[in-house]
Write a protein that holds these residues in place. Sequence first.
Motif, PDB file in Angstrom:
ATOM      1  N   ASP A 121       0.830  -1.196   0.000  1.00 52.86           N
ATOM      2  CA  ASP A 121       0.000   0.000   0.000  1.00 52.86           C
ATOM      3  C   ASP A 121       0.869   1.253   0.000  1.00 52.86           C
ATOM      4  N   ILE A 122       0.395   2.280  -0.685  1.00 56.11           N
ATOM      5  CA  ILE A 122       1.091   3.571  -0.724  1.00 56.11           C
ATOM      6  C   ILE A 122       0.543   4.410   0.421  1.00 56.11           C
ATOM      7  N   PRO A 123       1.419   4.911   1.309  1.00 56.93           N
ATOM      8  CA  PRO A 123       0.943   5.723   2.437  1.00 56.93           C
ATOM      9  C   PRO A 123       0.179   6.959   1.951  1.00 56.93           C
ATOM     10  N   GLU A 124      -0.867   7.309   2.670  1.00 57.21           N
ATOM     11  CA  GLU A 124      -1.709   8.442   2.290  1.00 57.21           C
ATOM     12  C   GLU A 124      -0.921   9.752   2.250  1.00 57.21           C
ATOM     13  N   GLN A 125       0.047   9.924   3.151  1.00 53.75           N
ATOM     14  CA  GLN A 125       0.809  11.168   3.217  1.00 53.75           C
ATOM     15  C   GLN A 125       1.900  11.268   2.143  1.00 53.75           C
ATOM     16  N   CYS A 126       2.027  10.274   1.321  1.00 51.29           N
ATOM     17  CA  CYS A 126       3.036  10.265   0.263  1.00 51.29           C
ATOM     18  C   CYS A 126       2.674  11.285  -0.826  1.00 51.29           C
ATOM     19  N   HIS A 127       3.620  12.165  -1.172  1.00 50.16           N
ATOM     20  CA  HIS A 127       3.373  13.178  -2.198  1.00 50.16           C
ATOM     21  C   HIS A 127       3.391  12.596  -3.614  1.00 50.16           C
ATOM     22  N   GLY A 128       4.108  11.530  -3.818  1.00 48.23           N
ATOM     23  CA  GLY A 128       4.233  10.955  -5.147  1.00 48.23           C
ATOM     24  C   GLY A 128       3.043  10.107  -5.545  1.00 48.23           C
ATOM     25  N   LYS A 129       3.030   9.756  -6.820  1.00 49.40           N
ATOM     26  CA  LYS A 129       1.993   8.896  -7.377  1.00 49.40           C
ATOM     27  C   LYS A 129       2.676   7.729  -8.076  1.00 49.40           C
ATOM     28  N   SER A 130       2.060   6.586  -8.029  1.00 49.30           N
ATOM     29  CA  SER A 130       2.602   5.446  -8.754  1.00 49.30           C
ATOM     30  C   SER A 130       2.521   5.696 -10.258  1.00 49.30           C
ATOM     31  N   ILE A 131       3.593   5.392 -10.939  1.00 50.08           N
ATOM     32  CA  ILE A 131       3.609   5.501 -12.407  1.00 50.08           C
ATOM     33  C   ILE A 131       3.593   4.107 -13.052  1.00 50.08           C
ATOM     34  N   LYS A 132       3.112   3.135 -12.290  1.00 50.59           N
ATOM     35  CA  LYS A 132       3.004   1.774 -12.819  1.00 50.59           C
ATOM     36  C   LYS A 132       2.190   1.744 -14.109  1.00 50.59           C
TER      37      LYS A 132
ATOM     38  N   ILE B  55      -1.199  32.111 -17.565  1.00 51.32           N
ATOM     39  CA  ILE B  55      -0.492  32.550 -16.361  1.00 51.32           C
ATOM     40  C   ILE B  55      -1.390  32.396 -15.133  1.00 51.32           C
ATOM     41  N   LYS B  56      -2.632  32.827 -15.238  1.00 50.55           N
ATOM     42  CA  LYS B  56      -3.572  32.694 -14.113  1.00 50.55           C
ATOM     43  C   LYS B  56      -3.741  31.234 -13.725  1.00 50.55           C
ATOM     44  N   ASP B  57      -3.866  30.371 -14.714  1.00 51.62           N
ATOM     45  CA  ASP B  57      -4.027  28.940 -14.457  1.00 51.62           C
ATOM     46  C   ASP B  57      -2.812  28.386 -13.715  1.00 51.62           C
ATOM     47  N   PHE B  58      -1.613  28.767 -14.146  1.00 48.67           N
ATOM     48  CA  PHE B  58      -0.410  28.270 -13.482  1.00 48.67           C
ATOM     49  C   PHE B  58      -0.257  28.854 -12.079  1.00 48.67           C
ATOM     50  N   ARG B  59      -0.657  30.077 -11.864  1.00 44.70           N
ATOM     51  CA  ARG B  59      -0.613  30.657 -10.521  1.00 44.70           C
ATOM     52  C   ARG B  59      -1.515  29.876  -9.575  1.00 44.70           C
ATOM     53  N   ILE B  60      -2.698  29.517 -10.042  1.00 45.69           N
ATOM     54  CA  ILE B  60      -3.630  28.737  -9.218  1.00 45.69           C
ATOM     55  C   ILE B  60      -3.059  27.348  -8.945  1.00 45.69           C
ATOM     56  N   LYS B  61      -2.558  26.693  -9.979  1.00 46.17           N
ATOM     57  CA  LYS B  61      -1.976  25.358  -9.802  1.00 46.17           C
ATOM     58  C   LYS B  61      -0.801  25.396  -8.829  1.00 46.17           C
ATOM     59  N   LEU B  62       0.049  26.420  -8.949  1.00 45.12           N
ATOM     60  CA  LEU B  62       1.208  26.523  -8.065  1.00 45.12           C
ATOM     61  C   LEU B  62       0.763  26.741  -6.629  1.00 45.12           C
ATOM     62  N   SER B  63      -0.194  27.604  -6.420  1.00 43.94           N
ATOM     63  CA  SER B  63      -0.692  27.856  -5.071  1.00 43.94           C
ATOM     64  C   SER B  63      -1.218  26.570  -4.437  1.00 43.94           C
ATOM     65  N   LYS B  64      -1.956  25.778  -5.202  1.00 44.22           N
ATOM     66  CA  LYS B  64      -2.486  24.506  -4.699  1.00 44.22           C
ATOM     67  C   LYS B  64      -1.356  23.528  -4.385  1.00 44.22           C
ATOM     68  N   LYS B  65      -0.345  23.480  -5.240  1.00 40.39           N
ATOM     69  CA  LYS B  65       0.791  22.572  -5.012  1.00 40.39           C
ATOM     70  C   LYS B  65       1.538  22.954  -3.745  1.00 40.39           C
ATOM     71  N   ILE B  66       1.819  24.240  -3.587  1.00 41.30           N
ATOM     72  CA  ILE B  66       2.545  24.696  -2.405  1.00 41.30           C
ATOM     73  C   ILE B  66       1.749  24.372  -1.139  1.00 41.30           C
ATOM     74  N   SER B  67       0.448  24.582  -1.172  1.00 41.36           N
ATOM     75  CA  SER B  67      -0.401  24.276  -0.025  1.00 41.36           C
ATOM     76  C   SER B  67      -0.380  22.787   0.302  1.00 41.36           C
ATOM     77  N   SER B  68      -0.405  21.949  -0.726  1.00 40.82           N
ATOM     78  CA  SER B  68      -0.429  20.505  -0.500  1.00 40.82           C
ATOM     79  C   SER B  68       0.889  19.997   0.079  1.00 40.82           C
ATOM     80  N   TYR B  69       1.972  20.711  -0.197  1.00 41.20           N
ATOM     81  CA  TYR B  69       3.279  20.313   0.341  1.00 41.20           C
ATOM     82  C   TYR B  69       3.557  20.967   1.693  1.00 41.20           C
ATOM     83  N   GLN B  70       2.707  21.898   2.104  1.00 43.64           N
ATOM     84  CA  GLN B  70       2.856  22.623   3.369  1.00 43.64           C
ATOM     85  C   GLN B  70       4.241  23.248   3.494  1.00 43.64           C
ATOM     86  N   LEU B  71       4.651  23.965   2.426  1.00 50.46           N
ATOM     87  CA  LEU B  71       5.955  24.637   2.427  1.00 50.46           C
ATOM     88  C   LEU B  71       5.862  25.969   3.127  1.00 50.46           C
TER      89      LEU B  71
END
Length: 122
Positions: A28-39, A106-122
């Motif tokens: 099983d892949i731990p829930e807190q894992c940031h990566g995704k299986s590329i199988k 640009i707006k789309d990438f700003r939103i995506k980046l904000s979500k990514k940063i939040s998910s990583y809790q940086l």
Amino acid sequence: PGYKTGNSSSIVELVDLFPTILDLVGLDIPEQCHGKSIKSILEDPSSIVRDVAFSYHGGRTPTQFSLRSKRWAYIKYSNGEELYDMNNDPGQFTNLINNPEYINVIKDFRIKLSKKISSYQL
């Protein structure tokens, strides 16, 4: 199963290695894992696991972030941004960040980046 050698243009991140190994050996892949299986990409090179790859530089207090999709490279610094069309400018010579034609990208990438940063809790 045996996997064929080959190429894929699917987007992956380095953090995808750990969950892929777990998946391949049936764990099983731990829930807190940031990566995704590329199988799925190993089984079918046309599979898509991610729409963008995320990276950052600067350790615990990052100073630079980037998102890379098949077409676009977006980079955010503490004092600016860059956007490159990788189809037409793979050498990243023409920064499109101030071109109003690309404001929606640009707006789309700003939103995506904000979500990514939040998910990583940086």
